[in-house]
Design an enzyme around this catalytic site. Structure first.
Site, PDB file in Angstrom:
ATOM      1  N   GLY A   8       0.836  -1.198   0.000  1.00 21.06           N
ATOM      2  CA  GLY A   8       0.000   0.000   0.000  1.00 21.06           C
ATOM      3  C   GLY A   8       0.866   1.242   0.000  1.00 21.06           C
ATOM      4  O   GLY A   8       0.505   2.272   0.570  1.00 21.06           O
ATOM      5  N   GLY A  11      -0.265   4.927  -0.910  1.00 21.36           N
ATOM      6  CA  GLY A  11      -1.266   5.599  -0.099  1.00 21.36           C
ATOM      7  C   GLY A  11      -0.693   6.715   0.753  1.00 21.36           C
ATOM      8  O   GLY A  11       0.512   7.013   0.704  1.00 21.36           O
ATOM      9  N   GLN A  12      -1.542   7.310   1.563  1.00 21.70           N
ATOM     10  CA  GLN A  12      -1.146   8.479   2.350  1.00 21.70           C
ATOM     11  C   GLN A  12       0.016   8.184   3.293  1.00 21.70           C
ATOM     12  O   GLN A  12       1.002   8.918   3.331  1.00 21.70           O
ATOM     13  CB  GLN A  12      -2.337   8.998   3.158  1.00 21.70           C
ATOM     14  CG  GLN A  12      -2.030  10.272   3.945  1.00 21.70           C
ATOM     15  CD  GLN A  12      -3.097  10.609   4.963  1.00 21.70           C
ATOM     16  OE1 GLN A  12      -3.788   9.730   5.468  1.00 21.70           O
ATOM     17  NE2 GLN A  12      -3.232  11.882   5.283  1.00 21.70           N
ATOM     18  N   ASP A  34       2.492  -1.913  -4.378  1.00 22.40           N
ATOM     19  CA  ASP A  34       1.100  -1.463  -4.467  1.00 22.40           C
ATOM     20  C   ASP A  34       0.458  -2.122  -5.667  1.00 22.40           C
ATOM     21  O   ASP A  34       1.155  -2.660  -6.539  1.00 22.40           O
ATOM     22  CB  ASP A  34       1.013   0.063  -4.561  1.00 22.40           C
ATOM     23  CG  ASP A  34      -0.253   0.613  -3.909  1.00 22.40           C
ATOM     24  OD1 ASP A  34      -1.339   0.112  -4.248  1.00 22.40           O
ATOM     25  OD2 ASP A  34      -0.170   1.524  -3.063  1.00 22.40           O
ATOM     26  N   ILE A  35      -0.875  -2.045  -5.720  1.00 21.94           N
ATOM     27  CA  ILE A  35      -1.597  -2.725  -6.787  1.00 21.94           C
ATOM     28  C   ILE A  35      -1.449  -2.005  -8.120  1.00 21.94           C
ATOM     29  O   ILE A  35      -1.609  -2.595  -9.183  1.00 21.94           O
ATOM     30  CB  ILE A  35      -3.084  -2.883  -6.405  1.00 21.94           C
ATOM     31  CG1 ILE A  35      -3.751  -3.929  -7.294  1.00 21.94           C
ATOM     32  CG2 ILE A  35      -3.815  -1.540  -6.437  1.00 21.94           C
ATOM     33  CD1 ILE A  35      -5.120  -4.354  -6.811  1.00 21.94           C
ATOM     34  N   ASP A  50      -0.371  -7.266  -5.241  1.00 23.60           N
ATOM     35  CA  ASP A  50      -1.738  -7.333  -4.734  1.00 23.60           C
ATOM     36  C   ASP A  50      -1.711  -8.105  -3.423  1.00 23.60           C
ATOM     37  O   ASP A  50      -1.384  -9.291  -3.406  1.00 23.60           O
ATOM     38  CB  ASP A  50      -2.628  -8.033  -5.753  1.00 23.60           C
ATOM     39  CG  ASP A  50      -4.100  -8.068  -5.346  1.00 23.60           C
ATOM     40  OD1 ASP A  50      -4.412  -7.658  -4.201  1.00 23.60           O
ATOM     41  OD2 ASP A  50      -4.927  -8.513  -6.157  1.00 23.60           O
ATOM     42  N   TYR A 139     -15.416  -0.282   7.921  1.00 23.21           N
ATOM     43  CA  TYR A 139     -13.992  -0.025   8.153  1.00 23.21           C
ATOM     44  C   TYR A 139     -13.645  -0.267   9.617  1.00 23.21           C
ATOM     45  O   TYR A 139     -12.688  -0.973   9.936  1.00 23.21           O
ATOM     46  CB  TYR A 139     -13.674   1.419   7.746  1.00 23.21           C
ATOM     47  CG  TYR A 139     -12.253   1.865   8.024  1.00 23.21           C
ATOM     48  CD1 TYR A 139     -11.190   1.308   7.332  1.00 23.21           C
ATOM     49  CD2 TYR A 139     -11.989   2.870   8.953  1.00 23.21           C
ATOM     50  CE1 TYR A 139      -9.896   1.738   7.565  1.00 23.21           C
ATOM     51  CE2 TYR A 139     -10.699   3.308   9.187  1.00 23.21           C
ATOM     52  CZ  TYR A 139      -9.653   2.737   8.490  1.00 23.21           C
ATOM     53  OH  TYR A 139      -8.364   3.169   8.722  1.00 23.21           O
ATOM     54  N   LYS A 143     -11.321  -3.162  11.389  1.00 26.62           N
ATOM     55  CA  LYS A 143     -10.180  -2.833  12.235  1.00 26.62           C
ATOM     56  C   LYS A 143     -10.258  -3.555  13.584  1.00 26.62           C
ATOM     57  O   LYS A 143      -9.254  -4.060  14.092  1.00 26.62           O
ATOM     58  CB  LYS A 143     -10.084  -1.319  12.440  1.00 26.62           C
ATOM     59  CG  LYS A 143      -9.627  -0.555  11.203  1.00 26.62           C
ATOM     60  CD  LYS A 143      -8.280  -1.027  10.704  1.00 26.62           C
ATOM     61  CE  LYS A 143      -7.764  -0.215   9.533  1.00 26.62           C
ATOM     62  NZ  LYS A 143      -6.476  -0.719   8.999  1.00 26.62           N
TER      63      LYS A 143
END
Length: 315
Positions: A8, A11-12, A34-35, A50, A139, A143
């Protein structure tokens, strides 16, 4: 020598974590995965990966002799509510895949240290800090389930998995990414465009936040801490600062006097109302020495000084 995989990475969090890890361990020892085919943040080593492909993940870990994995791939709160089944599959199966790879590596004497991010979304409207947890979004539910999986794999298989419950993360290097706390990024883009900002949360909706440099430092400090100091294997609370949209807007007006804000709460208001207004991170401080450094005024000044003008125009 550590060999690190960040999943990932576009991402951020990943986009900034990769650089920090490369500075610490050497760029050649950090693989960004990342994908997407594109290496958005120009990591020295990038692979298309992935996290739902367990066989491909296991092969890469073995081939590169990986010792640490940061599993960051996920759909966030607001985005996840639009596609709950997709969010559950990515958030849960992605974590389970890397935990299984870690279990298998441990069985052959090549253990992995795993980082997986939890979130304040794991809390709910009746949550007093680290007791009852009743999340109300897919979400948050993922988690909470993920925290239980992490603790299970540590207790049953000895997997060295570590986690932080992040508050809302604020960064100038990436645009808002679909989270309920993302107003605290979008507001700066509007201010720099000279536009009035319409906030999707109410003026008094206080939420815990953290500035990205503190979030990255907390992540690396947790992973660098000796295993015997890690007493919580579900997730540690980590706090930065708490504020509401009105307080943030007032701090921006001190530097951008013409800035204006209005409030039009949408579906994300209900999500925010289910989260705590602050986090108790005393256990992180006691166990591995965590302490936030960035306050509101420093955050606002740094964001306004560093947001890319072209990024702000495109946001």
């Amino acid at each position: 020598m550590e060999r690190i995989l960040v999943i990932g990475a576009n991402g951020q969090i990943g986009s900034e974590l990769v650089g920090a890890l490369a500075a610490q361990h050497g760029a050649e020892n950090v693989i960004a995965g990342d994908i997407g085919a594109a290496n958005v943040y120009n990591a020295a080593r990038y692979t298309r990966l992935d996290v739902l492909d367990r066989a491909g993940l296991a092969a890469l870990v073995a081939q590169e002799n990986i010792t640490q994995v940061y599993q960051l791939a996920a759909l966030l709160s607001a985005t996840g509510e639009q596609a709950p089944l997709k969010a559950w599959t990515l958030n849960m199966d992605g974590l389970l895949n890397i935990l299984e790879v870690a279990r298998e590596r441990g069985e052959i004497g090549k253990p992995l240290r795993i980082f997986w991010p939890s979130s304040i979304a794991a809390f709910g409207p009746n949550t007093p800090q680290m007791t009852v947890m009743d999340p109300s979004t897919i979400y948050g539910i993922s988690k909470l389930a993920g925290e239980r999986l992490c603790e299970y794999y540590f207790s049953k298989y000895g997997v060295d998995v570590r986690s932080i419950r992040y508050p809302g993360i604020i960064s100038y290097k990436s645009p808002p990414g679909g989270g309920t706390t993302d107003y605290a990024i979008a507001i700066f883009h509007a201010a720099l465009r000279g536009e009035r900002y319409s906030c999707f949360l109410g003026a008094q909706t206080a939420l815990p936040m953290i500035y990205m440099p503190d979030a990255i430092r907390a992540t690396i400090e947790l992973m660098d801490a000796p295993a015997e100091k890690i007493k919580i294997r579900s997730a540690y609370n980590v706090a930065g600062l708490s504020f509401n949209p009105e307080q943030l807007a007032q701090a921006i007006v001190q530097r951008v006097p013409d800035f204006k804000i209005g409030y039009q709460p949408d579906s994300r208001q209900a999500i925010a109302d289910s989260w705590p207004q602050s986090l108790d991170d005393a256990r992180a401080t006691a166990d591995w020495g965590w302490k936030a450094r960035v306050g509101l005024q420093e955050l606002v000044g740094d964001m306004l000084a560093n947001i890319d003008v072209n990024l702000a125009k495109a946001a």
